[in-house]
Design a protein around this motif. Sequence first.
Motif, PDB file in Angstrom:
ATOM      1  N   GLY A 156       0.825  -1.196   0.000  1.00 30.08           N
ATOM      2  CA  GLY A 156       0.000   0.000   0.000  1.00 30.08           C
ATOM      3  C   GLY A 156       0.859   1.246   0.000  1.00 30.08           C
ATOM      4  N   PHE A 157       0.213   2.390   0.045  1.00 28.84           N
ATOM      5  CA  PHE A 157       0.903   3.673   0.037  1.00 28.84           C
ATOM      6  C   PHE A 157       0.472   4.454   1.264  1.00 28.84           C
ATOM      7  N   THR A 158       1.436   4.962   2.013  1.00 27.46           N
ATOM      8  CA  THR A 158       1.075   5.743   3.202  1.00 27.46           C
ATOM      9  C   THR A 158       1.840   7.028   3.297  1.00 27.46           C
ATOM     10  N   VAL A 159       1.392   7.824   4.235  1.00 27.51           N
ATOM     11  CA  VAL A 159       2.038   9.086   4.535  1.00 27.51           C
ATOM     12  C   VAL A 159       2.893   8.881   5.784  1.00 27.51           C
ATOM     13  N   VAL A 160       4.038   9.512   5.834  1.00 29.22           N
ATOM     14  CA  VAL A 160       4.894   9.462   7.017  1.00 29.22           C
ATOM     15  C   VAL A 160       4.638  10.723   7.826  1.00 29.22           C
ATOM     16  N   ILE A 161       4.130  10.543   9.037  1.00 29.97           N
ATOM     17  CA  ILE A 161       3.749  11.673   9.872  1.00 29.97           C
ATOM     18  C   ILE A 161       4.766  11.855  10.984  1.00 29.97           C
ATOM     19  N   VAL A 200     -13.953  13.473   3.638  1.00 29.03           N
ATOM     20  CA  VAL A 200     -13.868  14.355   4.799  1.00 29.03           C
ATOM     21  C   VAL A 200     -14.828  15.542   4.682  1.00 29.03           C
ATOM     22  N   GLY A 201     -15.514  15.640   3.540  1.00 29.92           N
ATOM     23  CA  GLY A 201     -16.477  16.713   3.388  1.00 29.92           C
ATOM     24  C   GLY A 201     -15.869  18.048   3.022  1.00 29.92           C
ATOM     25  N   LEU A 202     -14.893  18.005   2.105  1.00 26.02           N
ATOM     26  CA  LEU A 202     -14.264  19.246   1.626  1.00 26.02           C
ATOM     27  C   LEU A 202     -14.091  19.151   0.111  1.00 26.02           C
ATOM     28  N   SER A 203     -13.854  20.298  -0.514  1.00 20.94           N
ATOM     29  CA  SER A 203     -13.585  20.278  -1.947  1.00 20.94           C
ATOM     30  C   SER A 203     -12.138  19.864  -2.185  1.00 20.94           C
ATOM     31  N   ALA A 204     -11.859  19.453  -3.421  1.00 20.96           N
ATOM     32  CA  ALA A 204     -10.506  18.985  -3.740  1.00 20.96           C
ATOM     33  C   ALA A 204      -9.460  20.068  -3.485  1.00 20.96           C
ATOM     34  N   SER A 205      -9.768  21.286  -3.851  1.00 23.11           N
ATOM     35  CA  SER A 205      -8.760  22.336  -3.670  1.00 23.11           C
ATOM     36  C   SER A 205      -8.511  22.627  -2.198  1.00 23.11           C
ATOM     37  N   ALA A 206      -9.554  22.561  -1.394  1.00 26.90           N
ATOM     38  CA  ALA A 206      -9.360  22.760   0.048  1.00 26.90           C
ATOM     39  C   ALA A 206      -8.455  21.667   0.614  1.00 26.90           C
ATOM     40  N   VAL A 207      -8.680  20.435   0.158  1.00 30.11           N
ATOM     41  CA  VAL A 207      -7.840  19.334   0.633  1.00 30.11           C
ATOM     42  C   VAL A 207      -6.391  19.564   0.236  1.00 30.11           C
ATOM     43  N   LYS A 208      -6.184  19.958  -1.032  1.00 32.81           N
ATOM     44  CA  LYS A 208      -4.799  20.178  -1.474  1.00 32.81           C
ATOM     45  C   LYS A 208      -4.108  21.250  -0.652  1.00 32.81           C
ATOM     46  N   ARG A 209      -4.824  22.330  -0.408  1.00 29.59           N
ATOM     47  CA  ARG A 209      -4.222  23.406   0.398  1.00 29.59           C
ATOM     48  C   ARG A 209      -3.802  22.893   1.765  1.00 29.59           C
ATOM     49  N   ARG A 210      -4.671  22.076   2.396  1.00 29.43           N
ATOM     50  CA  ARG A 210      -4.348  21.559   3.724  1.00 29.43           C
ATOM     51  C   ARG A 210      -3.167  20.590   3.667  1.00 29.43           C
ATOM     52  N   VAL A 211      -3.155  19.724   2.649  1.00 30.98           N
ATOM     53  CA  VAL A 211      -2.037  18.783   2.521  1.00 30.98           C
ATOM     54  C   VAL A 211      -0.733  19.552   2.311  1.00 30.98           C
ATOM     55  N   ASP A 212      -0.777  20.568   1.454  1.00 26.35           N
ATOM     56  CA  ASP A 212       0.416  21.381   1.228  1.00 26.35           C
ATOM     57  C   ASP A 212       0.879  22.030   2.525  1.00 26.35           C
ATOM     58  N   ALA A 213      -0.079  22.564   3.290  1.00 28.93           N
ATOM     59  CA  ALA A 213       0.277  23.240   4.544  1.00 28.93           C
ATOM     60  C   ALA A 213       0.879  22.247   5.539  1.00 28.93           C
ATOM     61  N   LEU A 214       0.268  21.063   5.630  1.00 32.47           N
ATOM     62  CA  LEU A 214       0.785  20.046   6.552  1.00 32.47           C
ATOM     63  C   LEU A 214       2.198  19.627   6.152  1.00 32.47           C
ATOM     64  N   THR A 215       2.443  19.563   4.851  1.00 34.64           N
ATOM     65  CA  THR A 215       3.772  19.191   4.383  1.00 34.64           C
ATOM     66  C   THR A 215       4.772  20.298   4.704  1.00 34.64           C
ATOM     67  N   ARG A 216       4.379  21.537   4.450  1.00 26.40           N
ATOM     68  CA  ARG A 216       5.270  22.663   4.692  1.00 26.40           C
ATOM     69  C   ARG A 216       5.603  22.783   6.185  1.00 26.40           C
ATOM     70  N   GLY A 240       5.764  20.410   8.224  1.00 27.76           N
ATOM     71  CA  GLY A 240       6.541  19.262   8.693  1.00 27.76           C
ATOM     72  C   GLY A 240       5.726  18.180   9.372  1.00 27.76           C
ATOM     73  N   VAL A 241       4.413  18.383   9.466  1.00 25.61           N
ATOM     74  CA  VAL A 241       3.569  17.323  10.040  1.00 25.61           C
ATOM     75  C   VAL A 241       3.635  16.102   9.126  1.00 25.61           C
ATOM     76  N   ILE A 242       3.512  16.343   7.817  1.00 27.63           N
ATOM     77  CA  ILE A 242       3.716  15.283   6.831  1.00 27.63           C
ATOM     78  C   ILE A 242       5.179  15.288   6.439  1.00 27.63           C
ATOM     79  N   ARG A 243       5.858  14.179   6.750  1.00 30.25           N
ATOM     80  CA  ARG A 243       7.284  14.091   6.421  1.00 30.25           C
ATOM     81  C   ARG A 243       7.493  13.642   4.987  1.00 30.25           C
ATOM     82  N   GLY A 244       6.528  12.886   4.454  1.00 27.99           N
ATOM     83  CA  GLY A 244       6.673  12.387   3.096  1.00 27.99           C
ATOM     84  C   GLY A 244       5.659  11.294   2.827  1.00 27.99           C
ATOM     85  N   PHE A 245       5.738  10.754   1.627  1.00 27.91           N
ATOM     86  CA  PHE A 245       4.826   9.691   1.206  1.00 27.91           C
ATOM     87  C   PHE A 245       5.657   8.486   0.778  1.00 27.91           C
TER      88      PHE A 245
END
Lengths: 149, 149
Positions: free
Chosen positions: A49-54, B27-43, B45-50
Amino acid sequence: MDDSDRAILGCLLRNARATYAQIGSEVGLSASAVKRRVDALTRRGVIRGFTVVIDPDALGWRTEAYVQLYCRGNVSPEALQRVLAEVPEVVSASTVSGSADALVHMVAADVRQLERAIERIRRAPWIEQSVSDIVLSRIIERPTGPQLG
Amino acid sequence: MDDSDRAILGCLLRNARATYAQIGSEVGLSASAVKRRVDALTRRGVIRGFTVVIDPDALGWRTEAYVQLYCRGNVSPEALQRVLAEVPEVVSASTVSGSADALVHMVAADVRQLERAIERIRRAPWIEQSVSDIVLSRIIERPTGPQLG
DNA sequence: CGTGAAAAGACGTGCTG
DNA sequence: CAGCACGTCTTTTCACG
Protein backbone atom coordinates in the motif's frame (compact mmCIF):
# COMPACT_ATOMS: atom_id res chain seq x y z
CA MET A 1 11.31 -8.64 -9.92
CA ASP A 2 14.06 -7.17 -12.08
CA ASP A 3 16.19 -4.06 -11.78
CA SER A 4 13.44 -1.83 -13.18
CA ASP A 5 11.03 -2.99 -10.49
CA ARG A 6 13.60 -2.32 -7.81
CA ALA A 7 14.30 1.13 -9.24
CA ILE A 8 10.58 1.91 -9.27
CA LEU A 9 10.23 0.78 -5.65
CA GLY A 10 13.17 3.00 -4.76
CA CYS A 11 11.42 6.02 -6.29
CA LEU A 12 8.15 5.23 -4.53
CA LEU A 13 9.93 4.79 -1.20
CA ARG A 14 11.22 8.33 -1.51
CA ASN A 15 7.95 9.77 -2.82
CA ALA A 16 4.85 7.64 -3.19
CA ARG A 17 2.97 10.50 -4.84
CA ALA A 18 5.40 10.86 -7.72
CA THR A 19 3.70 10.71 -11.11
CA TYR A 20 4.30 7.73 -13.36
CA ALA A 21 6.00 10.05 -15.85
CA GLN A 22 8.45 11.29 -13.18
CA ILE A 23 9.26 7.76 -12.11
CA GLY A 24 9.63 6.75 -15.74
CA SER A 25 12.16 9.45 -16.46
CA GLU A 26 14.21 8.34 -13.44
CA VAL A 27 14.22 4.65 -14.30
CA GLY A 28 14.22 4.97 -18.08
CA LEU A 29 10.71 3.79 -18.91
CA SER A 30 7.54 5.33 -20.26
CA ALA A 31 4.74 6.32 -17.91
CA SER A 32 2.46 3.51 -19.02
CA ALA A 33 5.19 0.92 -18.57
CA VAL A 34 5.74 2.19 -15.03
CA LYS A 35 2.04 2.04 -14.25
CA ARG A 36 1.78 -1.51 -15.53
CA ARG A 37 4.70 -2.56 -13.33
CA VAL A 38 3.33 -0.76 -10.27
CA ASP A 39 -0.05 -2.42 -10.84
CA ALA A 40 1.61 -5.82 -11.17
CA LEU A 41 3.69 -5.28 -8.00
CA THR A 42 0.52 -4.30 -6.15
CA ARG A 43 -1.45 -7.27 -7.46
CA ARG A 44 1.38 -9.67 -6.55
CA GLY A 45 1.46 -8.23 -3.03
CA VAL A 46 5.01 -6.85 -3.23
CA ILE A 47 3.48 -3.41 -2.75
CA ARG A 48 1.21 -3.57 0.28
CA GLY A 49 0.00 0.00 0.00
CA PHE A 50 0.90 3.67 0.04
CA THR A 51 1.07 5.74 3.20
CA VAL A 52 2.04 9.09 4.53
CA VAL A 53 4.89 9.46 7.02
CA ILE A 54 3.75 11.67 9.87
CA ASP A 55 5.96 13.40 12.40
CA PRO A 56 4.80 11.87 15.72
CA ASP A 57 5.98 14.94 17.63
CA ALA A 58 3.76 17.22 15.52
CA LEU A 59 0.76 15.14 16.57
CA GLY A 60 1.73 15.28 20.22
CA TRP A 61 3.36 11.88 20.63
CA ARG A 62 6.59 12.51 22.41
CA THR A 63 7.10 9.26 24.33
CA GLU A 64 8.14 5.99 22.79
CA ALA A 65 9.07 2.68 24.37
CA TYR A 66 9.94 -0.91 23.65
CA VAL A 67 8.30 -3.30 26.10
CA GLN A 68 9.33 -6.91 26.55
CA LEU A 69 6.56 -9.21 27.73
CA TYR A 70 7.16 -12.37 29.73
CA CYS A 71 4.23 -14.77 29.78
CA ARG A 72 3.19 -17.59 32.09
CA GLY A 73 2.76 -20.92 30.30
CA ASN A 74 2.17 -21.23 26.59
CA VAL A 75 0.37 -18.16 25.28
CA SER A 76 -0.64 -18.28 21.62
CA PRO A 77 0.24 -15.39 19.29
CA GLU A 78 -3.51 -15.03 18.67
CA ALA A 79 -4.22 -14.43 22.35
CA LEU A 80 -1.44 -11.85 22.49
CA GLN A 81 -2.80 -10.17 19.38
CA ARG A 82 -6.29 -9.91 20.88
CA VAL A 83 -4.94 -8.12 23.94
CA LEU A 84 -2.51 -5.83 22.12
CA ALA A 85 -4.95 -4.86 19.37
CA GLU A 86 -7.12 -3.27 22.07
CA VAL A 87 -4.36 -0.85 23.04
CA PRO A 88 -4.04 1.97 20.49
CA GLU A 89 -0.61 2.97 21.79
CA VAL A 90 0.80 -0.29 20.40
CA VAL A 91 2.46 0.44 17.05
CA SER A 92 3.97 -2.96 16.39
CA ALA A 93 4.45 -6.23 18.22
CA SER A 94 6.19 -9.53 17.54
CA THR A 95 6.73 -12.80 19.27
CA VAL A 96 10.45 -13.35 19.71
CA SER A 97 12.85 -16.12 20.49
CA GLY A 98 15.12 -15.32 23.39
CA SER A 99 14.52 -14.20 26.92
CA ALA A 100 11.13 -12.53 26.48
CA ASP A 101 8.07 -13.92 24.73
CA ALA A 102 7.04 -10.77 22.89
CA LEU A 103 8.43 -7.36 22.08
CA VAL A 104 6.01 -4.45 21.78
CA HIS A 105 6.75 -1.04 20.29
CA MET A 106 4.57 1.67 21.79
CA VAL A 107 4.05 5.39 21.18
CA ALA A 108 2.20 7.69 23.56
CA ALA A 109 1.73 11.36 24.27
CA ASP A 110 3.67 11.31 27.52
CA VAL A 111 4.99 8.96 30.17
CA ARG A 112 1.67 8.97 32.03
CA GLN A 113 -0.22 7.77 28.99
CA LEU A 114 2.45 5.18 28.29
CA GLU A 115 2.22 3.88 31.86
CA ARG A 116 -1.56 3.54 31.62
CA ALA A 117 -1.26 1.67 28.31
CA ILE A 118 1.28 -0.76 29.75
CA GLU A 119 -0.97 -1.30 32.76
CA ARG A 120 -3.80 -2.18 30.41
CA ILE A 121 -1.62 -4.81 28.73
CA ARG A 122 -0.49 -6.21 32.07
CA ARG A 123 -4.08 -6.82 33.10
CA ALA A 124 -4.00 -10.02 31.01
CA PRO A 125 -3.71 -12.77 33.64
CA TRP A 126 -0.95 -14.66 31.84
CA ILE A 127 1.43 -11.70 31.74
CA GLU A 128 4.12 -12.47 34.26
CA GLN A 129 6.45 -9.53 33.85
CA SER A 130 7.13 -6.59 31.55
CA VAL A 131 10.39 -4.74 30.99
CA SER A 132 10.16 -1.30 29.41
CA ASP A 133 12.93 0.52 27.59
CA ILE A 134 11.95 4.14 27.06
CA VAL A 135 13.37 5.69 23.90
CA LEU A 136 15.74 8.58 24.55
CA SER A 137 16.53 9.50 20.96
CA ARG A 138 15.94 7.96 17.57
CA ILE A 139 19.27 7.37 15.89
CA ILE A 140 18.24 5.74 12.63
CA GLU A 141 14.90 5.55 10.92
CA ARG A 142 14.85 4.10 7.43
CA PRO A 143 11.70 3.98 5.27
CA THR A 144 11.58 0.20 5.13
CA GLY A 145 13.77 -2.85 4.53
CA PRO A 146 17.47 -2.32 3.89
CA GLN A 147 18.83 -1.85 0.39
CA LEU A 148 16.67 -3.09 -2.48
CA GLY A 149 18.85 -6.06 -3.31
CA MET B 1 -4.42 20.88 13.29
CA ASP B 2 -8.18 20.49 13.45
CA ASP B 3 -10.51 17.56 12.81
CA SER B 4 -10.37 18.03 9.04
CA ASP B 5 -6.58 17.77 9.06
CA ARG B 6 -6.77 14.61 11.16
CA ALA B 7 -9.38 13.13 8.81
CA ILE B 8 -7.17 13.92 5.81
CA LEU B 9 -4.17 12.29 7.48
CA GLY B 10 -6.32 9.26 8.20
CA CYS B 11 -7.20 8.94 4.51
CA LEU B 12 -3.58 9.37 3.45
CA LEU B 13 -2.44 6.77 5.97
CA ARG B 14 -4.74 4.25 4.33
CA ASN B 15 -3.90 5.30 0.78
CA ALA B 16 -1.34 7.99 0.06
CA ARG B 17 -2.16 7.93 -3.65
CA ALA B 18 -5.81 8.84 -3.18
CA THR B 19 -6.86 11.82 -5.28
CA TYR B 20 -7.71 15.09 -3.57
CA ALA B 21 -11.29 14.70 -4.83
CA GLN B 22 -11.57 11.26 -3.20
CA ILE B 23 -10.21 12.57 0.09
CA GLY B 24 -12.49 15.56 -0.13
CA SER B 25 -15.60 13.45 -0.51
CA GLU B 26 -14.57 11.40 2.55
CA VAL B 27 -13.87 14.35 4.80
CA GLY B 28 -16.48 16.71 3.39
CA LEU B 29 -14.26 19.25 1.63
CA SER B 30 -13.59 20.28 -1.95
CA ALA B 31 -10.51 18.98 -3.74
CA SER B 32 -8.76 22.34 -3.67
CA ALA B 33 -9.36 22.76 0.05
CA VAL B 34 -7.84 19.33 0.63
CA LYS B 35 -4.80 20.18 -1.47
CA ARG B 36 -4.22 23.41 0.40
CA ARG B 37 -4.35 21.56 3.72
CA VAL B 38 -2.04 18.78 2.52
CA ASP B 39 0.42 21.38 1.23
CA ALA B 40 0.28 23.24 4.54
CA LEU B 41 0.78 20.05 6.55
CA THR B 42 3.77 19.19 4.38
CA ARG B 43 5.27 22.66 4.69
CA ARG B 44 4.81 22.64 8.49
CA GLY B 45 6.54 19.26 8.69
CA VAL B 46 3.57 17.32 10.04
CA ILE B 47 3.72 15.28 6.83
CA ARG B 48 7.28 14.09 6.42
CA GLY B 49 6.67 12.39 3.10
CA PHE B 50 4.83 9.69 1.21
CA THR B 51 6.08 6.13 0.92
CA VAL B 52 5.17 2.73 -0.33
CA VAL B 53 4.75 -0.19 2.08
CA ILE B 54 6.66 -3.16 0.72
CA ASP B 55 6.23 -6.77 1.78
CA PRO B 56 9.71 -7.67 3.10
CA ASP B 57 9.11 -11.34 2.37
CA ALA B 58 8.46 -10.61 -1.32
CA LEU B 59 11.87 -8.95 -1.52
CA GLY B 60 13.58 -11.88 0.14
CA TRP B 61 13.85 -10.54 3.69
CA ARG B 62 12.62 -13.28 5.91
CA THR B 63 14.64 -12.72 9.09
CA GLU B 64 14.05 -9.92 11.53
CA ALA B 65 15.58 -9.21 14.92
CA TYR B 66 15.74 -6.71 17.74
CA VAL B 67 19.25 -6.32 19.09
CA GLN B 68 20.08 -4.67 22.40
CA LEU B 69 23.51 -3.07 22.56
CA TYR B 70 25.48 -2.64 25.77
CA CYS B 71 28.31 -0.15 25.53
CA ARG B 72 31.48 0.42 27.54
CA GLY B 73 31.72 3.90 29.00
CA ASN B 74 29.81 6.88 27.64
CA VAL B 75 29.14 6.45 23.93
CA SER B 76 27.49 9.39 22.20
CA PRO B 77 24.41 8.86 20.04
CA GLU B 78 26.42 10.32 17.15
CA ALA B 79 29.10 7.63 17.43
CA LEU B 80 26.42 4.95 17.49
CA GLN B 81 24.76 6.49 14.47
CA ARG B 82 28.01 6.48 12.49
CA VAL B 83 28.46 2.75 13.11
CA LEU B 84 24.85 1.72 12.52
CA ALA B 85 24.40 3.82 9.40
CA GLU B 86 27.08 1.69 7.75
CA VAL B 87 25.01 -1.46 8.19
CA PRO B 88 22.17 -1.63 5.65
CA GLU B 89 20.34 -4.33 7.60
CA VAL B 90 19.60 -1.76 10.32
CA VAL B 91 16.06 -0.48 9.84
CA SER B 92 15.76 1.62 12.96
CA ALA B 93 17.73 2.30 16.10
CA SER B 94 17.23 4.28 19.30
CA THR B 95 19.11 4.99 22.45
CA VAL B 96 17.07 3.76 25.40
CA SER B 97 16.90 4.20 29.13
CA GLY B 98 16.98 0.93 30.96
CA SER B 99 19.29 -2.02 30.94
CA ALA B 100 20.73 -1.66 27.42
CA ASP B 101 22.14 1.50 25.84
CA ALA B 102 20.58 1.08 22.41
CA LEU B 103 17.92 -1.00 20.70
CA VAL B 104 18.39 -1.83 17.04
CA HIS B 105 15.76 -3.22 14.69
CA MET B 106 17.29 -5.26 11.86
CA VAL B 107 15.97 -7.03 8.77
CA ALA B 108 18.00 -9.52 6.74
CA ALA B 109 17.50 -12.18 4.11
CA ASP B 110 18.34 -15.08 6.45
CA VAL B 111 19.97 -15.85 9.78
CA ARG B 112 23.42 -16.01 8.21
CA GLN B 113 23.16 -12.49 6.83
CA LEU B 114 21.75 -11.28 10.13
CA GLU B 115 24.67 -12.82 11.98
CA ARG B 116 27.20 -11.15 9.70
CA ALA B 117 25.47 -7.78 10.14
CA ILE B 118 25.52 -8.09 13.93
CA GLU B 119 29.19 -9.05 13.79
CA ARG B 120 29.88 -5.90 11.81
CA ILE B 121 28.21 -3.81 14.51
CA ARG B 122 30.09 -5.60 17.28
CA ARG B 123 33.41 -4.69 15.70
CA ALA B 124 33.08 -1.24 17.28
CA PRO B 125 35.53 -1.40 20.20
CA TRP B 126 33.13 0.12 22.74
CA ILE B 127 30.45 -2.52 22.22
CA GLU B 128 30.53 -4.67 25.31
CA GLN B 129 27.67 -7.07 24.66
CA SER B 130 24.72 -7.57 22.33
CA VAL B 131 21.53 -9.48 23.02
CA SER B 132 19.48 -10.51 19.99
CA ASP B 133 15.79 -11.36 19.95
CA ILE B 134 14.87 -12.98 16.64
CA VAL B 135 11.32 -12.29 15.51
CA LEU B 136 9.16 -15.39 15.26
CA SER B 137 5.97 -13.76 14.01
CA ARG B 138 4.68 -10.24 13.61
CA ILE B 139 1.53 -9.84 15.67
CA ILE B 140 0.67 -6.22 15.07
CA GLU B 141 1.87 -3.77 12.48
CA ARG B 142 0.16 -0.41 12.33
CA PRO B 143 0.97 2.23 9.70
CA THR B 144 2.24 4.80 12.20
CA GLY B 145 1.36 6.43 15.51
CA PRO B 146 -1.78 5.22 17.33
CA GLN B 147 -5.12 6.84 16.72
CA LEU B 148 -5.11 10.38 15.35
CA GLY B 149 -6.23 12.11 18.51
C1' DC C 1 -10.74 29.27 4.83
C1' DG C 2 -14.09 27.84 1.80
C1' DT C 3 -15.94 27.15 -3.21
C1' DG C 4 -15.97 26.83 -8.18
C1' DA C 5 -14.13 27.30 -12.90
C1' DA C 6 -10.69 26.77 -16.46
C1' DA C 7 -6.09 25.52 -18.29
C1' DA C 8 -2.39 22.22 -17.97
C1' DG C 9 -1.26 17.81 -17.17
C1' DA C 10 -1.69 12.87 -15.55
C1' DC C 11 -4.13 8.71 -15.80
C1' DG C 12 -5.64 4.53 -17.93
C1' DT C 13 -6.90 1.93 -21.85
C1' DG C 14 -6.38 -0.04 -26.37
C1' DC C 15 -3.54 -0.87 -30.04
C1' DT C 16 0.82 -2.00 -32.38
C1' DG C 17 5.74 -3.47 -32.80
C1' DC D 1 6.61 -6.35 -22.49
C1' DA D 2 7.56 -1.64 -24.35
C1' DG D 3 5.89 2.61 -26.53
C1' DC D 4 2.43 5.74 -28.58
C1' DA D 5 -2.05 8.01 -28.79
C1' DC D 6 -6.37 8.86 -27.26
C1' DG D 7 -10.39 10.49 -24.17
C1' DT D 8 -11.31 11.18 -19.28
C1' DC D 9 -10.37 12.62 -14.88
C1' DT D 10 -7.00 15.36 -11.65
C1' DT D 11 -4.23 18.64 -10.48
C1' DT D 12 -3.20 23.34 -9.91
C1' DT D 13 -4.07 28.06 -9.92
C1' DC D 14 -7.09 31.84 -9.92
C1' DA D 15 -10.75 35.05 -8.50
C1' DC D 16 -14.33 35.49 -5.42
C1' DG D 17 -17.74 34.76 -1.04
